[in-house]
Design an enzyme around this catalytic site. Structure first.
Site, PDB file in Angstrom:
ATOM      1  N   ASP A 115       0.849  -1.048  -0.096  1.00  0.00           N
ATOM      2  CA  ASP A 115       0.006   0.134  -0.112  1.00  0.00           C
ATOM      3  C   ASP A 115       0.867   1.473  -0.063  1.00  0.00           C
ATOM      4  O   ASP A 115       1.572   1.479   1.155  1.00  0.00           O
ATOM      5  CB  ASP A 115      -0.773  -0.038   1.355  1.00  0.00           C
ATOM      6  CG  ASP A 115      -1.670   1.199   1.281  1.00  0.00           C
ATOM      7  OD1 ASP A 115      -1.646   2.231   0.623  1.00  0.00           O
ATOM      8  OD2 ASP A 115      -2.897   1.126   1.949  1.00  0.00           O
ATOM      9  N   VAL A 116       1.107   1.958  -0.995  1.00  0.00           N
ATOM     10  CA  VAL A 116       2.039   3.026  -1.137  1.00  0.00           C
ATOM     11  C   VAL A 116       1.809   4.155  -0.313  1.00  0.00           C
ATOM     12  O   VAL A 116       2.703   4.875  -0.111  1.00  0.00           O
ATOM     13  CB  VAL A 116       1.844   3.648  -2.629  1.00  0.00           C
ATOM     14  CG1 VAL A 116       2.304   2.760  -3.711  1.00  0.00           C
ATOM     15  CG2 VAL A 116       0.530   4.471  -3.041  1.00  0.00           C
ATOM     16  N   ASN A 168       3.235   4.629 -10.045  1.00  0.00           N
ATOM     17  CA  ASN A 168       2.039   4.857 -11.064  1.00  0.00           C
ATOM     18  C   ASN A 168       0.729   4.339 -10.272  1.00  0.00           C
ATOM     19  O   ASN A 168      -0.203   4.784 -10.695  1.00  0.00           O
ATOM     20  CB  ASN A 168       2.329   3.540 -12.123  1.00  0.00           C
ATOM     21  CG  ASN A 168       1.177   3.036 -12.644  1.00  0.00           C
ATOM     22  OD1 ASN A 168       0.516   3.635 -13.732  1.00  0.00           O
ATOM     23  ND2 ASN A 168       0.420   2.023 -12.317  1.00  0.00           N
ATOM     24  N   TYR A 228      -8.621  14.701  -7.710  1.00  0.00           N
ATOM     25  CA  TYR A 228      -7.495  14.137  -8.590  1.00  0.00           C
ATOM     26  C   TYR A 228      -6.797  15.285  -9.409  1.00  0.00           C
ATOM     27  O   TYR A 228      -5.547  15.021  -9.246  1.00  0.00           O
ATOM     28  CB  TYR A 228      -8.436  13.283  -9.840  1.00  0.00           C
ATOM     29  CG  TYR A 228      -7.560  12.413 -10.652  1.00  0.00           C
ATOM     30  CD1 TYR A 228      -7.332  11.162 -10.205  1.00  0.00           C
ATOM     31  CD2 TYR A 228      -7.555  13.010 -11.927  1.00  0.00           C
ATOM     32  CE1 TYR A 228      -6.482  10.533 -11.247  1.00  0.00           C
ATOM     33  CE2 TYR A 228      -6.562  12.465 -12.928  1.00  0.00           C
ATOM     34  CZ  TYR A 228      -6.136  11.008 -12.498  1.00  0.00           C
ATOM     35  OH  TYR A 228      -5.422  10.121 -13.403  1.00  0.00           O
ATOM     36  N   LYS A 258      -2.624  15.446  -9.040  1.00  0.00           N
ATOM     37  CA  LYS A 258      -1.829  15.455 -10.274  1.00  0.00           C
ATOM     38  C   LYS A 258      -1.062  16.516 -10.602  1.00  0.00           C
ATOM     39  O   LYS A 258       0.007  16.503 -11.069  1.00  0.00           O
ATOM     40  CB  LYS A 258      -2.648  14.857 -11.479  1.00  0.00           C
ATOM     41  CG  LYS A 258      -3.508  13.616 -11.385  1.00  0.00           C
ATOM     42  CD  LYS A 258      -2.420  12.251 -11.124  1.00  0.00           C
ATOM     43  CE  LYS A 258      -2.674  10.931 -11.209  1.00  0.00           C
ATOM     44  NZ  LYS A 258      -1.835  10.150 -10.894  1.00  0.00           N
ATOM     45  N   THR A 264      -8.108   1.748 -19.960  1.00  0.00           N
ATOM     46  CA  THR A 264      -7.610   0.957 -18.760  1.00  0.00           C
ATOM     47  C   THR A 264      -8.875   0.666 -17.856  1.00  0.00           C
ATOM     48  O   THR A 264     -10.006   1.419 -18.162  1.00  0.00           O
ATOM     49  CB  THR A 264      -6.611   1.588 -17.765  1.00  0.00           C
ATOM     50  OG1 THR A 264      -7.161   2.569 -17.150  1.00  0.00           O
ATOM     51  CG2 THR A 264      -5.447   2.129 -18.646  1.00  0.00           C
TER      52      THR A 264
HETATM   53  P1  NAI Z   1      -6.092   1.242 -12.873  1.00  0.00           P
HETATM   54  O1  NAI Z   1      -6.975   1.338 -11.829  1.00  0.00           O
HETATM   55  O2  NAI Z   1      -5.996   0.267 -13.892  1.00  0.00           O
HETATM   56  O3  NAI Z   1      -4.753   0.763 -12.032  1.00  0.00           O
HETATM   57  C1  NAI Z   1      -4.288   1.415 -10.787  1.00  0.00           C
HETATM   58  C2  NAI Z   1      -3.561   0.426  -9.977  1.00  0.00           C
HETATM   59  O4  NAI Z   1      -3.223   1.052  -8.840  1.00  0.00           O
HETATM   60  C3  NAI Z   1      -4.381  -0.833  -9.310  1.00  0.00           C
HETATM   61  O5  NAI Z   1      -3.686  -1.943  -9.851  1.00  0.00           O
HETATM   62  C4  NAI Z   1      -4.659  -0.488  -8.032  1.00  0.00           C
HETATM   63  O6  NAI Z   1      -4.928  -1.623  -7.330  1.00  0.00           O
HETATM   64  C5  NAI Z   1      -3.314   0.183  -7.716  1.00  0.00           C
HETATM   65  N1  NAI Z   1      -3.565   0.858  -6.513  1.00  0.00           N
HETATM   66  C6  NAI Z   1      -4.639   1.793  -6.073  1.00  0.00           C
HETATM   67  N2  NAI Z   1      -4.179   2.228  -4.756  1.00  0.00           N
HETATM   68  C7  NAI Z   1      -3.032   1.572  -4.587  1.00  0.00           C
HETATM   69  C8  NAI Z   1      -2.332   1.854  -3.125  1.00  0.00           C
HETATM   70  N3  NAI Z   1      -2.899   2.414  -2.226  1.00  0.00           N
HETATM   71  N4  NAI Z   1      -1.171   1.147  -3.288  1.00  0.00           N
HETATM   72  C9  NAI Z   1      -0.707   0.416  -4.189  1.00  0.00           C
HETATM   73  N5  NAI Z   1      -1.421   0.332  -5.221  1.00  0.00           N
HETATM   74  C10 NAI Z   1      -2.679   1.095  -5.379  1.00  0.00           C
HETATM   75  O7  NAI Z   1      -5.584   2.735 -13.384  1.00  0.00           O
HETATM   76  P2  NAI Z   1      -4.546   3.228 -14.665  1.00  0.00           P
HETATM   77  O8  NAI Z   1      -5.586   3.829 -15.496  1.00  0.00           O
HETATM   78  O9  NAI Z   1      -3.669   2.002 -15.028  1.00  0.00           O
HETATM   79  O10 NAI Z   1      -3.789   4.424 -13.947  1.00  0.00           O
HETATM   80  C11 NAI Z   1      -2.455   3.975 -13.464  1.00  0.00           C
HETATM   81  C12 NAI Z   1      -2.028   5.320 -13.112  1.00  0.00           C
HETATM   82  O11 NAI Z   1      -2.005   6.429 -14.482  1.00  0.00           O
HETATM   83  C13 NAI Z   1      -2.658   6.394 -12.116  1.00  0.00           C
HETATM   84  O12 NAI Z   1      -1.856   7.001 -11.424  1.00  0.00           O
HETATM   85  C14 NAI Z   1      -3.515   7.004 -13.176  1.00  0.00           C
HETATM   86  O13 NAI Z   1      -4.007   8.433 -12.068  1.00  0.00           O
HETATM   87  C15 NAI Z   1      -2.576   7.340 -14.046  1.00  0.00           C
HETATM   88  N6  NAI Z   1      -3.604   8.099 -15.343  1.00  0.00           N
HETATM   89  C16 NAI Z   1      -4.410   7.342 -15.824  1.00  0.00           C
HETATM   90  C17 NAI Z   1      -5.139   7.797 -16.913  1.00  0.00           C
HETATM   91  C18 NAI Z   1      -6.181   7.097 -17.737  1.00  0.00           C
HETATM   92  O14 NAI Z   1      -6.737   7.416 -18.653  1.00  0.00           O
HETATM   93  N7  NAI Z   1      -6.489   5.519 -17.304  1.00  0.00           N
HETATM   94  C19 NAI Z   1      -4.907   9.161 -17.583  1.00  0.00           C
HETATM   95  C20 NAI Z   1      -3.874   9.827 -16.870  1.00  0.00           C
HETATM   96  C21 NAI Z   1      -3.058   9.303 -15.667  1.00  0.00           C
END
Ligand code: NAI
Length: 258
Positions: free
Chosen positions: A58-59, A85, A153, A157, A190
């Site tokens: 947990d980050v 990430n 959010y 960011k 995603t």
């Molecule tokens: P996702 O929801 O598919 O993956 C996020 C991952 O972070 C999940 O595996 C989740 O279990 C993990 N996570 C959540 N809370 C956590 C914690 N406390 N400790 C450890 N792990 C934790 O999301 P996605 O889309 O892959 O996003 C990844 C990153 O990219 C995020 O930081 C998001 O804000 C950023 N992002 C995503 C965009 C999108 O369009 N999907 C656009 C811009 C940024």
């Protein structure tokens, strides 16, 4: 980054979406990969597929971070790349936002990222052969411009954009060869976005709208973001520090439709 300079790479939020694509891209290059997440089942399963390690992290928990990076170094002898990430989205304007959501988003997206930078540097400055490493923080285009319907959010960011620059300057001053950069994805296909579509009254209409406002007419794949992350991790990016790599198909170049 060729297979000859295989690196030890830790990816938070590596069980899903962009993080899973980044972990896969590193593993395909022959790097040693540690997936760190709270979604254990999917993370363990992906790690098995990639011949990677999985760590429950947990980050927001600094002690857990310390255990995770110490374990990584015990096993592999060094740490070259940390990709911060892990991230969460909660909607709501400034008038609507729930305080618990606000605190949770900032804890994961900002404090968790700061812990990741701190722990990465603690190890990278002691790497065999001298200080070396690349820290990549996954921000968002919402870290570069406003998003009314996601105040927590957007704030988180924005903070990650300047957190990255502070860390980058500190590393340059103290160690020279440890770098820190941010990546700013646009609309990525995603589970995070799918969850937002599914929560709307018209998931397909919402997805179609999202696609239609993209300059390139489609959402971006997680692999396309991973390719940018791999570049920043590589020695080809050795002079790139404190920068913002926008991966959005040109969305930032247009007026904000949201
Ligand atoms: P996702 O929801 O598919 O993956 C996020 C991952 O972070 C999940 O595996 C989740 O279990 C993990 N996570 C959540 N809370 C956590 C914690 N406390 N400790 C450890 N792990 C934790 O999301 P996605 O889309 O892959 O996003 C990844 C990153 O990219 C995020 O930081 C998001 O804000 C950023 N992002 C995503 C965009 C999108 O369009 N999907 C656009 C811009 C940024």
């Amino acid at each position: 980054m060729s297979n000859l300079d295989s690196k030890v790479c830790l990816v938070t939020g590596g069980s899903s979406g962009i993080g899973a694509a980044v972990a896969t891209a590193f593993a395909n290059r022959g790097d040693r990969v540690v997936i760190a997440d709270i979604q254990d089942d999917t993370g363990i399963s992906l790690a098995k597929t990639l011949d990677a390690d999985y760590y429950h992290l947990d980050v927001t928990d600094l002690m857990a971070w310390t255990d995770c990076v110490d374990n990584t170094v015990s096993k592999f002898g060094r740490l070259d790349v940390v990709v911060n990430n892990a991230g969460i989205f909660r909607g709501g304007t400034v008038e609507e936002v729930d305080l618990a959501d606000w605190n949770h988003v900032l804890a994961v997206n900002v404090t968790g990222m700061m812990f990741g930078c701190k722990e990465a540097i603690r190890i990278m400055k002691e790497n065999p052969g001298g200080p070396a490493g690349s820290i990549i923080n996954v921000s968002s285009i919402a870290g570069l411009r406003g998003l009314a319907s996601g105040v927590a959010y957007c704030t988180s960011k924005g903070a990650s954009t300047l957190l990255t620059k502070s860390v980058a300057l500190h590393c340059a001053r103290e160690y020279k060869t440890i770098r820190c950069n941010s990546v700013h994805p646009g609309a990525i296909d995603t589970p995070m976005n799918q969850a937002a579509f599914d929560a709307s009254a018209d998931p397909k209409g919402m997805r179609d709208f999202f696609e239609s406002i993209q300059p390139i007419g489609r959402m971006i794949t997680a692999k396309e973001v991973a390719d940018g992350v791999v570049f920043l991790a590589s020695d080809d990016a050795s002079s790139i520090n404190g920068t913002e790599l926008v991966i959005d198909g040109g969305w930032m170049a247009a007026p904000n439709p949201l």
